[in-house]
Write a protein that holds these residues in place. Sequence first.
Motif, PDB file in Angstrom:
ATOM      1  N   ARG A  78       0.713  -1.273   0.002  1.00 47.30           N
ATOM      2  CA  ARG A  78      -0.095   0.049   0.000  1.00 47.30           C
ATOM      3  C   ARG A  78       1.110   1.334  -0.126  1.00 47.30           C
ATOM      4  NH1 ARG A  78       2.746   1.696   3.386  1.00 47.30           N
ATOM      5  NH2 ARG A  78       2.336   1.827   5.619  1.00 47.30           N
ATOM      6  N   ARG A  79       0.324   2.359  -0.880  1.00 46.99           N
ATOM      7  CA  ARG A  79       1.480   3.455  -0.791  1.00 46.99           C
ATOM      8  C   ARG A  79       1.373   4.219   0.709  1.00 46.99           C
ATOM      9  NH1 ARG A  79      -0.947   5.690  -6.525  1.00 46.99           N
ATOM     10  NH2 ARG A  79      -2.984   5.663  -5.227  1.00 46.99           N
ATOM     11  N   SER A  80       2.243   5.357   0.676  1.00 50.24           N
ATOM     12  CA  SER A  80       2.367   6.274   1.758  1.00 50.24           C
ATOM     13  C   SER A  80       2.119   7.494   0.997  1.00 50.24           C
ATOM     14  CB  SER A  80       3.317   6.123   2.327  1.00 50.24           C
ATOM     15  OG  SER A  80       3.674   4.870   3.103  1.00 50.24           O
ATOM     16  N   LEU A  81       0.984   8.331   1.397  1.00 49.18           N
ATOM     17  CA  LEU A  81       0.669   9.515   0.715  1.00 49.18           C
ATOM     18  C   LEU A  81       0.710  10.703   1.706  1.00 49.18           C
ATOM     19  CD1 LEU A  81      -2.669   8.361  -0.927  1.00 49.18           C
ATOM     20  CD2 LEU A  81      -0.413   8.413  -2.285  1.00 49.18           C
ATOM     21  N   GLY A  82       1.050  11.921   0.775  1.00 53.02           N
ATOM     22  CA  GLY A  82       0.770  13.253   1.252  1.00 53.02           C
ATOM     23  C   GLY A  82      -0.281  13.746   0.279  1.00 53.02           C
ATOM     24  N   VAL A  83      -0.999  14.381   0.840  1.00 49.70           N
ATOM     25  CA  VAL A  83      -2.280  15.013  -0.151  1.00 49.70           C
ATOM     26  C   VAL A  83      -2.500  16.551   0.599  1.00 49.70           C
ATOM     27  CG1 VAL A  83      -3.218  12.631  -0.596  1.00 49.70           C
ATOM     28  CG2 VAL A  83      -4.166  14.519   1.139  1.00 49.70           C
ATOM     29  N   ASP A 115       8.178   9.810  -0.870  1.00 46.97           N
ATOM     30  CA  ASP A 115       9.534   9.278  -1.305  1.00 46.97           C
ATOM     31  C   ASP A 115      10.547   8.871   0.072  1.00 46.97           C
ATOM     32  OD1 ASP A 115      12.141   8.705  -2.225  1.00 46.97           O
ATOM     33  OD2 ASP A 115      12.379  10.769  -3.189  1.00 46.97           O
ATOM     34  N   GLU A 116      10.436   7.478   0.108  1.00 46.95           N
ATOM     35  CA  GLU A 116      11.030   7.188   1.417  1.00 46.95           C
ATOM     36  C   GLU A 116      12.569   7.341   1.578  1.00 46.95           C
ATOM     37  OE1 GLU A 116       9.590   3.387   2.739  1.00 46.95           O
ATOM     38  OE2 GLU A 116       7.473   3.971   2.136  1.00 46.95           O
ATOM     39  N   SER A 117      13.173   7.469   0.457  1.00 48.02           N
ATOM     40  CA  SER A 117      14.422   7.655   0.478  1.00 48.02           C
ATOM     41  C   SER A 117      15.151   8.772   0.708  1.00 48.02           C
ATOM     42  CB  SER A 117      15.131   7.555  -1.020  1.00 48.02           C
ATOM     43  OG  SER A 117      14.753   8.611  -2.044  1.00 48.02           O
ATOM     44  N   THR A 118      14.140   9.801   0.926  1.00 49.08           N
ATOM     45  CA  THR A 118      14.369  11.180   1.605  1.00 49.08           C
ATOM     46  C   THR A 118      13.612  11.541   2.805  1.00 49.08           C
ATOM     47  OG1 THR A 118      13.088  12.359  -0.130  1.00 49.08           O
ATOM     48  CG2 THR A 118      15.434  12.090  -0.612  1.00 49.08           C
ATOM     49  N   ASN A 119      12.397  10.924   2.759  1.00 50.18           N
ATOM     50  CA  ASN A 119      11.528  11.296   3.876  1.00 50.18           C
ATOM     51  C   ASN A 119      11.345  10.076   4.741  1.00 50.18           C
ATOM     52  OD1 ASN A 119      10.716  13.995   3.132  1.00 50.18           O
ATOM     53  ND2 ASN A 119       9.706  13.269   1.376  1.00 50.18           N
ATOM     54  N   TYR A 136       5.430   8.754   8.599  1.00 50.43           N
ATOM     55  CA  TYR A 136       4.340   9.611   8.595  1.00 50.43           C
ATOM     56  C   TYR A 136       4.570  10.677   9.428  1.00 50.43           C
ATOM     57  CZ  TYR A 136       2.104   5.979   6.195  1.00 50.43           C
ATOM     58  OH  TYR A 136       2.013   4.942   5.156  1.00 50.43           O
ATOM     59  N   ALA A 137       5.127  10.665  10.847  1.00 54.53           N
ATOM     60  CA  ALA A 137       5.428  11.383  11.702  1.00 54.53           C
ATOM     61  C   ALA A 137       6.547  12.492  11.318  1.00 54.53           C
ATOM     62  CB  ALA A 137       5.415  11.100  13.210  1.00 54.53           C
ATOM     63  N   TYR A 138       7.593  11.794  10.614  1.00 55.14           N
ATOM     64  CA  TYR A 138       8.848  12.452  10.186  1.00 55.14           C
ATOM     65  C   TYR A 138       8.319  13.278   8.918  1.00 55.14           C
ATOM     66  CZ  TYR A 138      13.687  12.938   8.623  1.00 55.14           C
ATOM     67  OH  TYR A 138      14.831  13.449   8.192  1.00 55.14           O
ATOM     68  N   THR A 139       7.838  12.814   8.074  1.00 55.31           N
ATOM     69  CA  THR A 139       7.385  13.595   6.846  1.00 55.31           C
ATOM     70  C   THR A 139       6.382  14.724   7.124  1.00 55.31           C
ATOM     71  OG1 THR A 139       7.617  11.568   5.707  1.00 55.31           O
ATOM     72  CG2 THR A 139       6.441  13.391   4.698  1.00 55.31           C
ATOM     73  N   GLY A 140       5.443  14.464   8.123  1.00 54.73           N
ATOM     74  CA  GLY A 140       4.417  15.503   8.438  1.00 54.73           C
ATOM     75  C   GLY A 140       5.524  16.366   9.312  1.00 54.73           C
ATOM     76  N   ALA A 141       6.172  16.316   9.972  1.00 57.92           N
ATOM     77  CA  ALA A 141       6.837  17.334  10.717  1.00 57.92           C
ATOM     78  C   ALA A 141       7.732  18.119   9.907  1.00 57.92           C
ATOM     79  CB  ALA A 141       7.695  16.584  11.845  1.00 57.92           C
ATOM     80  N   ARG A 142       8.331  17.465   9.064  1.00 58.99           N
ATOM     81  CA  ARG A 142       9.023  18.231   8.178  1.00 58.99           C
ATOM     82  C   ARG A 142       8.521  18.970   7.143  1.00 58.99           C
ATOM     83  NH1 ARG A 142      13.110  14.864   4.403  1.00 58.99           N
ATOM     84  NH2 ARG A 142      14.343  16.766   4.774  1.00 58.99           N
ATOM     85  N   ALA A 144       5.351  20.454   7.854  1.00 57.58           N
ATOM     86  CA  ALA A 144       4.811  21.444   8.815  1.00 57.58           C
ATOM     87  C   ALA A 144       5.909  22.627   9.102  1.00 57.58           C
ATOM     88  CB  ALA A 144       4.394  20.803  10.179  1.00 57.58           C
ATOM     89  N   ALA A 145       6.994  21.994   9.303  1.00 52.13           N
ATOM     90  CA  ALA A 145       8.231  22.917   9.718  1.00 52.13           C
ATOM     91  C   ALA A 145       8.588  23.696   8.785  1.00 52.13           C
ATOM     92  CB  ALA A 145       9.214  22.201  10.541  1.00 52.13           C
ATOM     93  N   GLY A 146       8.483  23.292   7.326  1.00 49.94           N
ATOM     94  CA  GLY A 146       9.286  24.071   6.385  1.00 49.94           C
ATOM     95  C   GLY A 146      10.502  23.519   5.645  1.00 49.94           C
ATOM     96  N   ALA A 147      10.549  22.134   6.442  1.00 53.83           N
ATOM     97  CA  ALA A 147      12.090  21.801   5.965  1.00 53.83           C
ATOM     98  C   ALA A 147      11.839  21.302   4.513  1.00 53.83           C
ATOM     99  CB  ALA A 147      12.466  20.596   7.114  1.00 53.83           C
ATOM    100  N   ILE A 148      10.680  20.874   4.112  1.00 53.93           N
ATOM    101  CA  ILE A 148      10.574  20.478   2.713  1.00 53.93           C
ATOM    102  C   ILE A 148       9.212  21.140   2.226  1.00 53.93           C
ATOM    103  CG2 ILE A 148      11.315  18.276   3.009  1.00 53.93           C
ATOM    104  CD1 ILE A 148       8.749  16.917   3.303  1.00 53.93           C
TER     105      ILE A 148
END
Length: 281
Positions: A78-83, A115-119, A136-142, A144-148
């Motif tokens: 199953r895919r991991s998404l950001g929408v 992209d799990e290779s970077t996120n 999910y927590a890592y990507t969401g935080a990045r 929200a923080a403007g890191a990505i």
Amino acid sequence: MAKALVMQSDFGISDGAVSAMHGVAHSVEAGLSIFDLTHDIPPFKIWDASYRLWQTMKYWKEGTVFVSVIDPGVGSTRRSLGVKTASGHYIITPDNGSLTHISRTTGIVEAREIDESTNRLPKSGESYTFHGRDIYAYTGARLAAGAISFEQVGPKVDVSSLVELNVKESRIDGSQAEGIIDILDIRFGNLWTNIQREMFKELDISFGDALEVTIRHDGRTVYQNDMTFGRSFADTHMGEPLVYINSLDNLAVAINQGSFANAYGIGTGSNWEITFRKVKD
């Protein structure tokens, strides 16, 4: 400027899972504002996760990032998404139906596969069972923080390809309103339906009228009774059932100071159908 990060899961708070997710987000940006929607989604109940996002998201500022982790397929294909939603909110979640209510109401304007290779949380590459923390927590935080940027979440995917759960729409059929039990008012055991007050008004039913309420599960009748359509719980005696308009402007069913769901073993989803019909004088 950092955005708020709001988390929900089915992890509960009896162990360290939620705290670990908070810790990962805090490690990305110590000043990040982190909030919890709920961590009491019933285990594996994707439908409930979808509803709680829809119920809550509209009250948060545009740009808020939500992380939703109800993930019985963790470690699978199953895919991991950001929408990004039409309201300008962001959701990080598995592609398993958790976006159903948002997609059908608010709308999703763009979707990206993470992209799990970077996120992905550094040094977590051999773990496949806690994507809530590691992805999910890592990507969401990045995000929200403007890191990505949202574009850096990963490659764009077709919004129409996202997994959606089956939904039975509410409707008026002759002299009755038909819908489903969308969710439970968990703490009190009330049944919240997807029948809108404006639709129900087409039946010309007034407060104080008696309604016949029928509940079916997979086509089998599990409850049928007459009850009062009231403004509030004060319109019935303790222990009596009633129909009322809930805080989301939809029809709901309750037992005054009792749990309707527990009393009759009621669940949620499109296979839990409910009808309301005025009892003739």
